[in-house]
Design a protein around this motif. Structure first.
Motif, PDB file in Angstrom:
ATOM      1  N   ASP A   1       0.827  -1.197   0.000  1.00 50.16           N
ATOM      2  CA  ASP A   1       0.000   0.000   0.000  1.00 50.16           C
ATOM      3  C   ASP A   1       0.868   1.255   0.000  1.00 50.16           C
ATOM      4  OD1 ASP A   1      -2.525   1.364   0.158  1.00 50.16           O
ATOM      5  OD2 ASP A   1      -2.162   1.705   2.288  1.00 50.16           O
ATOM      6  N   ALA A   2       1.945   1.224   0.798  1.00 52.48           N
ATOM      7  CA  ALA A   2       2.848   2.379   0.843  1.00 52.48           C
ATOM      8  C   ALA A   2       3.530   2.595  -0.498  1.00 52.48           C
ATOM      9  CB  ALA A   2       3.883   2.178   1.949  1.00 52.48           C
ATOM     10  N   ARG A   3       3.981   1.526  -1.134  1.00 54.80           N
ATOM     11  CA  ARG A   3       4.618   1.635  -2.456  1.00 54.80           C
ATOM     12  C   ARG A   3       3.656   2.236  -3.475  1.00 54.80           C
ATOM     13  NH1 ARG A   3       9.431  -0.753  -3.511  1.00 54.80           N
ATOM     14  NH2 ARG A   3      10.202  -2.409  -2.128  1.00 54.80           N
ATOM     15  N   ALA A   4       2.425   1.727  -3.457  1.00 52.39           N
ATOM     16  CA  ALA A   4       1.446   2.186  -4.447  1.00 52.39           C
ATOM     17  C   ALA A   4       1.119   3.670  -4.255  1.00 52.39           C
ATOM     18  CB  ALA A   4       0.183   1.341  -4.345  1.00 52.39           C
ATOM     19  N   LYS A   5       1.020   4.120  -3.021  1.00 50.50           N
ATOM     20  CA  LYS A   5       0.605   5.499  -2.761  1.00 50.50           C
ATOM     21  C   LYS A   5       1.763   6.493  -2.796  1.00 50.50           C
ATOM     22  CE  LYS A   5      -3.502   4.217  -0.112  1.00 50.50           C
ATOM     23  NZ  LYS A   5      -4.138   4.118   1.224  1.00 50.50           N
ATOM     24  N   LEU A   6       2.993   6.015  -2.521  1.00 49.25           N
ATOM     25  CA  LEU A   6       4.136   6.935  -2.477  1.00 49.25           C
ATOM     26  C   LEU A   6       4.973   6.899  -3.747  1.00 49.25           C
ATOM     27  CD1 LEU A   6       5.331   6.376   1.216  1.00 49.25           C
ATOM     28  CD2 LEU A   6       3.859   8.187   0.312  1.00 49.25           C
ATOM     29  N   GLY A   7       4.846   5.817  -4.505  1.00 46.17           N
ATOM     30  CA  GLY A   7       5.588   5.738  -5.760  1.00 46.17           C
ATOM     31  C   GLY A   7       7.084   5.858  -5.549  1.00 46.17           C
ATOM     32  N   ALA A   8       7.707   6.777  -6.322  1.00 39.29           N
ATOM     33  CA  ALA A   8       9.162   6.934  -6.269  1.00 39.29           C
ATOM     34  C   ALA A   8       9.637   7.463  -4.922  1.00 39.29           C
ATOM     35  CB  ALA A   8       9.626   7.867  -7.386  1.00 39.29           C
TER      36      ALA A   8
ATOM     37  N   GLY B   1      -0.957   3.578   8.172  1.00 42.65           N
ATOM     38  CA  GLY B   1      -1.852   4.400   7.368  1.00 42.65           C
ATOM     39  C   GLY B   1      -1.623   5.880   7.605  1.00 42.65           C
ATOM     40  N   ALA B   2      -1.439   6.255   8.884  1.00 43.58           N
ATOM     41  CA  ALA B   2      -1.167   7.658   9.200  1.00 43.58           C
ATOM     42  C   ALA B   2       0.209   8.079   8.689  1.00 43.58           C
ATOM     43  CB  ALA B   2      -1.255   7.865  10.714  1.00 43.58           C
ATOM     44  N   TRP B   3       1.181   7.169   8.755  1.00 41.84           N
ATOM     45  CA  TRP B   3       2.532   7.467   8.249  1.00 41.84           C
ATOM     46  C   TRP B   3       2.500   7.718   6.739  1.00 41.84           C
ATOM     47  CZ3 TRP B   3       5.568   4.538   4.784  1.00 41.84           C
ATOM     48  CH2 TRP B   3       6.879   4.982   4.642  1.00 41.84           C
ATOM     49  N   ILE B   4       1.751   6.897   6.017  1.00 39.55           N
ATOM     50  CA  ILE B   4       1.633   7.093   4.567  1.00 39.55           C
ATOM     51  C   ILE B   4       1.007   8.458   4.276  1.00 39.55           C
ATOM     52  CG2 ILE B   4       0.468   6.272   2.478  1.00 39.55           C
ATOM     53  CD1 ILE B   4       0.709   3.413   3.623  1.00 39.55           C
ATOM     54  N   SER B   5      -0.011   8.811   5.025  1.00 39.30           N
ATOM     55  CA  SER B   5      -0.675  10.109   4.811  1.00 39.30           C
ATOM     56  C   SER B   5       0.293  11.263   5.044  1.00 39.30           C
ATOM     57  CB  SER B   5      -1.885  10.239   5.741  1.00 39.30           C
ATOM     58  OG  SER B   5      -2.862   9.263   5.425  1.00 39.30           O
ATOM     59  N   ARG B   6       1.132  11.139   6.070  1.00 34.12           N
ATOM     60  CA  ARG B   6       2.107  12.209   6.337  1.00 34.12           C
ATOM     61  C   ARG B   6       3.144  12.305   5.225  1.00 34.12           C
ATOM     62  NH1 ARG B   6       1.838  10.006  11.536  1.00 34.12           N
ATOM     63  NH2 ARG B   6       3.878   9.022  11.293  1.00 34.12           N
ATOM     64  N   GLN B   7       3.571  11.152   4.710  1.00 38.52           N
ATOM     65  CA  GLN B   7       4.549  11.169   3.616  1.00 38.52           C
ATOM     66  C   GLN B   7       3.956  11.828   2.375  1.00 38.52           C
ATOM     67  OE1 GLN B   7       7.776  10.010   4.325  1.00 38.52           O
ATOM     68  NE2 GLN B   7       6.759   9.931   6.324  1.00 38.52           N
ATOM     69  N   ARG B   8       2.690  11.530   2.084  1.00 35.84           N
ATOM     70  CA  ARG B   8       2.039  12.113   0.906  1.00 35.84           C
ATOM     71  C   ARG B   8       1.841  13.611   1.079  1.00 35.84           C
ATOM     72  NH1 ARG B   8      -3.050   8.586  -0.876  1.00 35.84           N
ATOM     73  NH2 ARG B   8      -2.765   9.830  -2.769  1.00 35.84           N
ATOM     74  N   ALA B   9       1.602  14.033   2.316  1.00 29.11           N
ATOM     75  CA  ALA B   9       1.366  15.458   2.559  1.00 29.11           C
ATOM     76  C   ALA B   9       2.617  16.286   2.299  1.00 29.11           C
ATOM     77  CB  ALA B   9       0.891  15.661   3.993  1.00 29.11           C
ATOM     78  N   ARG B  10       3.775  15.640   2.321  1.00 29.93           N
ATOM     79  CA  ARG B  10       5.033  16.355   2.088  1.00 29.93           C
ATOM     80  C   ARG B  10       5.317  16.549   0.602  1.00 29.93           C
ATOM     81  NH1 ARG B  10       8.615  12.832   6.411  1.00 29.93           N
ATOM     82  NH2 ARG B  10       7.554  13.569   8.308  1.00 29.93           N
TER      83      ARG B  10
ATOM     84  N   ALA C   1      11.629   1.704   9.503  1.00 27.02           N
ATOM     85  CA  ALA C   1      11.702   2.466  10.746  1.00 27.02           C
ATOM     86  C   ALA C   1      10.305   2.708  11.312  1.00 27.02           C
ATOM     87  CB  ALA C   1      12.427   3.789  10.514  1.00 27.02           C
ATOM     88  N   ALA C   2       9.355   3.017  10.436  1.00 22.66           N
ATOM     89  CA  ALA C   2       7.987   3.260  10.888  1.00 22.66           C
ATOM     90  C   ALA C   2       7.370   2.009  11.501  1.00 22.66           C
ATOM     91  CB  ALA C   2       7.131   3.765   9.732  1.00 22.66           C
ATOM     92  N   VAL C   3       7.701   0.851  10.953  1.00 24.23           N
ATOM     93  CA  VAL C   3       7.176  -0.401  11.493  1.00 24.23           C
ATOM     94  C   VAL C   3       7.841  -0.746  12.817  1.00 24.23           C
ATOM     95  CG1 VAL C   3       6.975  -2.891  11.087  1.00 24.23           C
ATOM     96  CG2 VAL C   3       6.549  -1.291   9.213  1.00 24.23           C
TER      97      VAL C   3
END
Length: 605
Positions: free
Chosen positions: A561-568, A595-604, A577-579
């Protein structure tokens, strides 16, 4: 916490250092609210109470304030005390306003609450009726961990005269515990809740092995054969005499008493069946064991179906490796080739250790490409002690101390040497050592910002799920580069998939021991020796083996899920580290965190 929690699973230098070994009371951090302060104090007070009641847990952490005690166990009174303490902790937690906590403390709140709620279920009368009747088995019991603990090479320290004296006191309490165990077995006999015959036979053999050691050859005598130079000669002489007398007059008689009880009184009443569902209350107890191990309220039928699906997927991968080496024949014939070709048998126990040392060097050379968090604790490689090697797993891990004074230990099994196949070494190292258990457990212990129950506690789904996930990093870490070693990796993954099928088959669907062993031999290249020990482990410890695959699949799904949403922007070091950076989490809490970590990464972005 009940003593059984130490099994799962899982150092005093001087009297003046005792207070330094204890964790200090929590200090408010910048940004903490009054609710954060109350939460941390609750965690601290709960942990302090549990350390006092469970001294062995404290010793494993390097806290030796109660090192002369073993703890109160196998009594109705101690279970009722633990139940009341759990209720008190839950009531105190509910008085804290979660919405006013920091993000990290909200996570800690959720983990603590989840553990309390699952623990409370174990005190339901219908479940206690079963658990009390089955106090020990060949996989979980005093005899499976305490001899090594007290051997001079385990977690108990032997640096001072006080250490040696404390061990004598603990040993006396250990020996006395078998009377309570026998009483619980007898109560179970009256209720028709008894262990399977094969479990009883295995326990009898374990006690026979301990008794065969005699006095000066005893594991319990071993500490006085390896005194540090700082122990005065007069004390050495006194302690040698005291240890010999204790083994001769107390420990061996206790072992003989429980062995004779099991052989003459209990074995004739043991059952021919192996599954929990064959006993009164067993089906409900198995449902609880599934949830306690996986952290999810799963049903046996659904777990069984998931296992069948995973077995089919992994078989297809195995067939590709078979084609890669050019083996002609069926997959089952390829398994037999892997089991029987002499080129896959290690030449000696020393050769096994040398191979693991070589694997360690290769993994260490690349591990920082995948991990930003690296534990400080050293890792040591040791063979499984001889007294328990026959019924032990192929490999296991024992945590070190947070300050690194005792290293983490990867135990490898050298019993029945021809079946310790070389093609299984690389994946086993990834699981038990680096980046598996040694990384996960050490990083949690070393993170002083976490409350103690998150640093030192855990659940099987996370702990074992992480270790199985670590096996999936073989390509990134430069191992399993030839098809045979890759078959070892697939064999280990298949083992965890088969566990979903076999454990539920045994305890919910009426499978026999032989049916379970045959199923495993038909779907994986492991040996009959290993699969016999595995199946007998599932019989003894229902539900625990389900957690590996459930945890691994959860982490893999979150990673995808993280790969798909964050891509490169996806960075495996950041994901890992998050895990890992908040210790062992129940699966629902881990999912919310990532899920919250992915959202924070995308927000950046």
């Amino acid at each position: 916490m009940q003593l059984k929690a130490l099994f799962a699973s899982v150092l005093l230098a001087s009297a003046a250092s005792l207070s330094a070994q204890a964790l200090p009371p929590p200090v408010p951090l910048p940004g903490d609210s009054a609710e954060d302060t109350k939460l941390k104090r609750l965690f601290y007070d709960s942990d302090e109470r549990d350390l006092r009641l469970n001294p062995i847990s404290a010793i494993f952490r390097g806290d030796l304030r109660y090192a002369d005690r073993l703890g109160d166990f196998y009594t109705d009174a101690s279970e009722e005390r633990d139940r009341r303490n759990t209720l008190a902790d839950l009531a105190a937690l509910r008085r804290i306003d979660r919405t006013r906590l920091t993000v990290v403390d909200q996570l800690a709140y959720d983990v603590f609450e989840h553990g309390l709620l699952v623990s409370l279920k174990s005190y339901r009368p219908e479940l206690l009726r079963v658990s009390r009747a089955l106090p020990i088995n060949h996989f979980g019991g005093l005899q499976t961990f305490y001899p090594d603990f007290a051997s001079g090479k385990g977690a108990a320290p032997f640096k001072t005269v006080l250490d040696y004296n404390n061990n004598l006191k603990r040993n006396a309490q250990y020996a006395a515990g078998y009377d309570r165990i026998i009483a619980r077995f007898r109560a179970g006999m009256k209720a028709g809740i008894v262990q399977p015959r094969l479990t009883v036979v295995n326990m009898i053999e374990q006690f026979d092995n301990l008794l065969k050691q005699g006095v000066e050859g005893s594991t319990f005598y071993a500490p006085v054969t390896m005194f540090p130079a700082t122990i005065p000669a007069a004390d050495q002489a006194r302690l040698k005499a005291a240890y010999a007398a204790q083994v001769r007059d107390l420990i061996n008689p206790a072992h003989r008493k429980i062995r004779d009880f099991l052989r003459t009184e209990y074995l004739p009443r043991a059952r021919a069946t192996v599954g929990l569902s064959a006993m009164p209350g067993g089906a409900a107890y198995y449902d609880y064991r599934i949830e306690a191990s996986t952290t999810l309220p799963l049903k046996a039928a659904d777990v069984h179906a998931l296992g069948l699906s995973e077995v089919a997927r992994i078989r297809a991968e195995m067939q590709r490796q078979q084609a890669a080496v050019g083996f002609r024949g069926t997959l089952v014939q390829f398994f037999e080739h892997l089991r029987t070709d002499p080129k896959f048998a290690p030449k000696s126990a020393a050769a096994i250790k040398a191979s693991y040392e070589s694997i360690a060097k290769r993994v260490d050379a690349r591990v920082r490409d995948q991990f930003a968090l690296i534990p400080k604790a050293p890792l040591e490689l040791r063979p499984v002690p001889a007294f328990r090697e026959k019924t032990d797993a192929a490999g296991s891990y024992q945590e070190g101390t947070p300050d690194g004074t005792r290293p983490g230990v990867f135990y490898f099994n050298t019993y029945d040497l021809p079946t310790r196949y070389t093609w299984g070494e690389e994946t086993l190292y990834l699981h038990e050592a680096v980046p598996g258990h040694h990384f996960q457990i050490s990083l949690a212990q070393e993170n002083a910002a976490l409350p103690a129950f998150m640093r030192f506690g855990g659940n099987t789904a996370y702990v074992e799920g992480w270790a199985l996930y670590a096996e999936s990093l073989y390509r990134e870490l430069g191992v399993e580069t030839d098809p045979y070693q890759r078959m070892g990796g697939l064999g280990d993954e298949m083992l965890r998939a088969m566990r979903l099928v076999v454990d539920t088959g045994l305890h919910a669907m009426g499978w026999s021991r032989e049916q379970a062993i045959d199923y495993m031999l038909a779907n994986s290249p492991g040996s009959r020796t290993d699969y016999t020990a595995e199946v007998e482990r599932y019989i003894a410890n229902p539900g625990q083996a389900l957690a590996y695959k459930v945890g691994q699949l959860t982490i893999l799904r979150l990673k995808a899920d993280a790969r798909a949403k964050l891509g490169a922007r996806f960075d495996p070091r950041a994901f890992h580290a998050a895990v890992l950076d908040t210790g062992s989490l129940p699966m629902p809490v881990l999912e919310r965190k990532i899920g919250a970590w992915i959202s924070r990464q995308r927000a950046r972005e």
